[in-house]
Design a protein around this motif. Structure first.
Motif, short mmCIF file in Angstrom:
data_model
loop_
_atom_site.label_atom_id
_atom_site.label_comp_id
_atom_site.label_asym_id
_atom_site.label_seq_id
_atom_site.Cartn_x
_atom_site.Cartn_y
_atom_site.Cartn_z
N UNK A 24 0.77 -1.20 0.13
CA UNK A 24 0.17 -0.02 -0.05
C UNK A 24 0.91 1.19 -0.01
N UNK A 25 0.42 2.33 -0.54
CA UNK A 25 1.27 3.55 -0.53
C UNK A 25 1.54 4.18 0.96
N UNK A 26 2.86 4.74 0.97
CA UNK A 26 2.98 5.23 2.35
C UNK A 26 2.23 6.51 2.73
N UNK A 27 1.81 7.04 1.70
CA UNK A 27 0.69 8.26 1.98
C UNK A 27 -0.58 7.90 1.92
N UNK A 28 -1.46 8.23 3.01
CA UNK A 28 -3.05 7.64 3.09
C UNK A 28 -3.84 8.86 2.83
N UNK A 29 -4.96 8.62 2.03
CA UNK A 29 -5.50 7.41 1.52
C UNK A 29 -4.66 6.95 0.42
N UNK A 30 -3.81 7.84 -0.21
CA UNK A 30 -3.08 7.69 -1.52
C UNK A 30 -2.45 8.93 -1.63
N UNK A 31 -1.18 8.64 -2.53
CA UNK A 31 -0.41 9.90 -3.04
C UNK A 31 -1.38 10.78 -3.77
#
Length: 311
Positions: free
Chosen positions: A161-168
């Motif tokens: 999953x991306x590091x940044x949440x909810x997504x980049x």
């Protein structure tokens, strides 16, 4: 005003150039370094063009603070599952500093040269819209099934999953026509548009606000940014020299720099530091929240240092 450096990477920018530009961006305090996603030069003949996402992966490992991303990756170049995974990889390498710019693609010569399909404008937009949905869903949903006009996914589980949440952050590039505005209101973190007269920028911003209202989204949650050429100098003579240098490469021989600039002045950031700072205030009043300074003489480090003083 949030300010990022934007480099046309297809114009002979070497890896050593990229390392230098990234370090300057970090040192000067600009928010980020973004690059175009092209394989064929547009301005300079026969120029080198490193792959955008491979470049960003390398820079992610060499930097600590700056945001990194594309303006913008064409839907015609890559399968959306590939783009989503590449972006997440850079997100992990950077520790959560990547932003993903997406667009429908426009440069027909490049597509023909490299064997990429180049359907009609309507078909490219439909491909783009389907890609945006798949990319966002692959970042945010546990498993994805998708049946569309161009793509079919079965039980996709996109890990990690991306590091940044909810997504980049997802930056969609376009001139904000109705279908684009509706797509952006549903999925985008930010809309990036090209330089235009203020009345046109207000029209585009109003279209985004209306699209957000129709979907029940607060317009304040959708960023509106501008990408535009920047020629700033300590004096007007410095500015003229910088414009003239670019014109010497980009325009037919004998082109008058002043005449060249006159045709673009209402779309570009051109002037002394004080003049450009005033223009940035005007853009903020129009609703622009971030400006990507398109640095067209990419070996002119002095301009980057001046641009950083505009923050």
């Amino acid at each position: 005003m949030r300010l990022c450096l934007m480099i046309e990477g297809q114009e002979g920018v070497t890896w050593d150039d990229w390392v230098r530009l990234a370090r300057l961006t970090e040192e000067t305090g600009l928010e980020g370094l973004f690059r175009s996603d092209h394989y064929t030069a547009i301005i300079r003949p026969d120029a080198d063009a490193h792959d955008a996402w491979a470049t960003l992966a390398g820079l992610a490992a060499l930097t600590d603070r700056i945001r990194l991303g594309t303006l913008v990756s064409p839907a015609t170049f890559r399968h959306p599952s590939v783009l989503a995974r590449m972006a997440v990889t850079v997100d992990h390498i950077s520790g959560g500093r990547v932003e993903v710019g997406m667009g429908s693609g426009w440069y027909e010569r490049e597509h023909r040269a490299h064997g990429f399909a180049f359907p009609s404008g309507r078909e490219r937009f439909e491909l783009f819209a389907e890609q945006v949905e798949i990319v966002v869903r692959s970042w945010t949903e546990e498993r994805v099934d998708h049946d569309g006009a161009s793509y079919r996914l079965r039980d996709q589980q996109a890990l990690p999953r991306p590091v940044q949440q909810p997504h980049p952050p997802l930056v969609l590039g376009g001139t904000v026509k109705p279908r684009f505005a509706a797509l952006a209101a549903r999925y985008a973190t930010e809309v990036n548009t090209l330089g235009a007269p203020d009345d046109e920028l207000r029209t585009r911003k109003a279209a985004l606000d209306d699209a957000c209202a129709e979907t029940g989204r607060d317009p304040a949650t959708l960023g509106f940014s501008l990408m535009t050429a920047c020629f700033v100098g300590e004096t007007r003579g410095d500015v003229h020299d910088r414009v003239a240098r670019f014109v010497g490469v980009a325009a037919p021989p004998g082109t008058d720099p002043d005449a060249f600039l006159a045709q673009r002045r209402d779309r570009w950031l051109v002037g002394t530091v004080d003049e450009v700072a005033t223009r940035l205030e005007e853009l903020a009043a129009v609703g622009i929240s971030r400006v990507y300074l398109q640095h067209l003489n990419h070996d002119d480090d002095a301009l980057i240092r001046l641009a950083a003083t505009l923050r």
